[in-house]
Design an enzyme around this catalytic site. Structure first.
Site, short mmCIF file in Angstrom:
data_model
loop_
_atom_site.label_atom_id
_atom_site.label_comp_id
_atom_site.label_asym_id
_atom_site.label_seq_id
_atom_site.Cartn_x
_atom_site.Cartn_y
_atom_site.Cartn_z
N LYS A 191 4.47 -22.49 4.67
CA LYS A 191 5.41 -21.36 4.67
C LYS A 191 5.37 -20.70 6.05
O LYS A 191 4.41 -20.05 6.42
CB LYS A 191 5.06 -20.32 3.60
CG LYS A 191 6.15 -19.25 3.50
CD LYS A 191 5.56 -17.90 3.35
CE LYS A 191 5.81 -16.77 4.25
NZ LYS A 191 6.89 -16.55 5.08
N CYS A 215 -2.78 -12.86 19.26
CA CYS A 215 -3.97 -12.22 18.70
C CYS A 215 -5.10 -12.21 19.72
O CYS A 215 -6.03 -11.43 19.62
CB CYS A 215 -4.41 -12.91 17.42
SG CYS A 215 -4.74 -14.64 17.64
C1 UN1 Z 1 -3.75 -18.48 22.61
O1 UN1 Z 1 -4.24 -17.46 23.06
O2 UN1 Z 1 -3.17 -19.29 23.35
O3 UN1 Z 1 -1.92 -15.90 16.78
C2 UN1 Z 1 -3.82 -18.82 21.18
C3 UN1 Z 1 -2.53 -15.95 17.85
C4 UN1 Z 1 -3.73 -16.85 17.95
C5 UN1 Z 1 -3.55 -17.98 18.88
C6 UN1 Z 1 -3.78 -17.61 20.31
N1 UN1 Z 1 -4.04 -17.35 16.63
O4 UN1 Z 1 -2.15 -15.28 18.79
#
Ligand code: UN1
Length: 483
Positions: free
Chosen positions: A175, A284
């Site tokens: 999803k 993130c």
């Molecule tokens: C990155 O910093 O290239 O949702 C990866 C996010 C993380 C992935 C970051 N799970 O931003």
């Protein structure tokens, strides 16, 4: 009428039973309608789970190297279609085309890496207490897994959940986030073209509160892997683990970059801009706090502001653009509310701070790259995840205070330090509460062959990526064989 995209269930492209669709628009130009996607019902999600359950035995019976070969074939298709996939990604998500291409290339690496995992899905043999006994372990798939993915990495994150799930022998219901479903659909198409059998991968678009909720609650779904906000993740974790399922949630971050007095300041500024501003801060892993030694804070801030003033904001399709829009109006309002909170709490706004409304940016959800200085670690902008191009500069008296401030938030995903002092770099690596540690390297980025994930409120469950990714998607069986 623009394109209507369907769900993919049991190897067929079908409409939702709801008869309803939702629209996907370009965040750089809200008048640019990308398409209509199925606003799926709980029954659609249930049907996809049944299809995955029905396909489980056949998919599991295929050899692991054989499953890996299908992933490698999908990698070649994604590579072939790179420009189309990346173009669609920029159009629906807003990040620059260069970033979208790099992300699509990362998805290719992920499929290739986990294709190889088909030949490495090993257990262990150990000596037994008993004579003439072979004692060994094997990895088995969980069965049906639900994957719930965010809009900010619409190709890399579906890839890094799908590839280990499938190579381990699970069947999947995916999803994707409603703000960027086209890119996930393109990956599903690549796997379909590669020859994935019907039902091994099912794709259902729609509301998290309907489709996501069914994946979390349905007892036939053995594991759920989620990336998104910590509020939603906490709910999914409670629901899935409460019914005895396995849950893996990757959530927020409030990632610091510590700049010590001996740092290479040009480099520190470079890493700060990369981490805080690129992809519009919508990662993130984004850098949202610069914790800077007071002796160099003035110099660091002056260089930082000069760079921020030169950032080119615009449509990600324009090759000159460095920072695209925020994903939608809700995110724009959230970022503006954090900026208002920063001013109210007495932080000094040193750059940006407002929505960009000069044509043609008024058609999208653009915010100025923003820097706050004189930030105190108790302020909201220093504690909560903003998910926008906003950096809070906090001056500290020394290394001890820097570590203390860095560790004072509830998140613990990624952290960086800029220093030439190897001892302090090592001490930082020891003491920082973060799953990803960077020395003279940005808080963002994730190589496919190493584990990715955080501590504290950032993550629950085992790590994604790297060889350990299969720990989530498999269960271990121990076999005692007396001969
Ligand atoms: C990155 O910093 O290239 O949702 C990866 C996010 C993380 C992935 C970051 N799970 O931003």
């Amino acid at each position: 009428m623009s394109d209507v995209y369907q769900n993919y269930v049991a190897g067929k492209w079908i409409d939702s039973t709801s008869g309803k669709t939702f629209v996907n628009v370009n965040p750089a130009d809200a008048g640019d309608l990308i398409g209509h996607f199925q606003d799926s019902s709980r029954e659609d999600a249930e049907a996809a789970i049944v299809a995955a359950r029905d396909a489980a035995a056949g998919w599991r019976a295929l050899s692991a190297p054989g499953r890996g070969r299908l992933l490698a074939a999908a990698a070649r298709i994604i590579e072939r279609d790179m420009d189309r996939i990346a173009g669609g990604l920029t159009r629906e998500e807003g990040k620059t085309l260069a970033e979208a291409k790099a992300e699509t290339a990362r998805a290719v690496q992920i499929f290739d890496y986990f294709a190889g995992e088909g030949r490495r899905l090993s257990g262990e043999t150990t000596p037994s207490e008993f004579e003439r006994t072979l004692l060994y372990t094997v990895r088995e798939p969980l069965g049906v897994v639900g994957l719930i993915t965010p809009w900010n990495f619409p190709v890399a994150i579906p890839a890094w959940k799908l590839a280990p799930a499938l190579v381990s022998g699970n069947t999947v219901v995916l999803k994707p986030a409603s703000a960027a479903p086209l890119t996930a659909l393109n990956i599903v198409r690549a796997l379909e073209e590669a020859g994935l059998p019907g039902g091994a991968l099912n794709f259902v678009t729609g509301a998290g509160t309907v489709v996501g909720q069914e994946l979390a609650a349905n007892a036939a779904v053995a594991g759920v892997s989620f990336t998104g906000s910590d509020a939603v993740g906490a709910g999914i974790y409670a629901c899935v683990s409460g019914r005895g399922g396995k849950a893996q949630c990757e959530m927020g971050g409030k990632n610091p970059i510590i700049v010590l007095e001996d740092a290479d300041l040009a480099k520190a500024v470079d890493l700060s801009i990369n981490g805080a501003m690129w992809s519009t801060g919508q990662k993130c892993t984004a850098t949202s706090r610069a914790i800077v030694h007071e002796d160099v804070a003035g110099d660091y801030t002056a260089r930082l502001l000069e760079r921020v003033a030169a950032i080119k904001v615009g449509n990600g399709m324009d090759p000159e653009t460095q920072v695209g829009p925020l994903i939608d109006e809700a995110q724009l309002n959230k970022v503006l509310a954090y900026i208002a909170a920063g001013r109210d709490e007495g932080a000094k706004l040193a750059a940006g701070g407002g929505r960009m409304t000069a044509a043609p940016l008024d058609r999208g959800f653009f915010v100025e790259p923003t820097v706050f200085v004189d930030v105190k670690s108790e302020m909201l902008i220093a504690r909560e995840e903003i998910f926008g191009p906003v950096l809070a500069v906090i001056a500290v008296r020394g290394f001890e205070e820097a570590i203390q401030v860095a560790n004072s938030v509830r998140f613990g995903l990624s952290a960086s330090i800029c220093t030439r002092d190897i001892s302090r770099a090592m001490e930082f690596a020891d003491r920082i509460q973060a799953g990803l540690v960077h020395v003279n390297s940005p808080t963002v980025g994730a190589e496919v062959q190493v584990p990715f994930g955080g501590m504290k409120a950032s993550s629950t469950g085992t790590r994604e990526q790297g060889r350990v990714a299969v720990d989530f998607y498999t269960q271990i069986k121990t076999v005692y064989l007396e001969y």
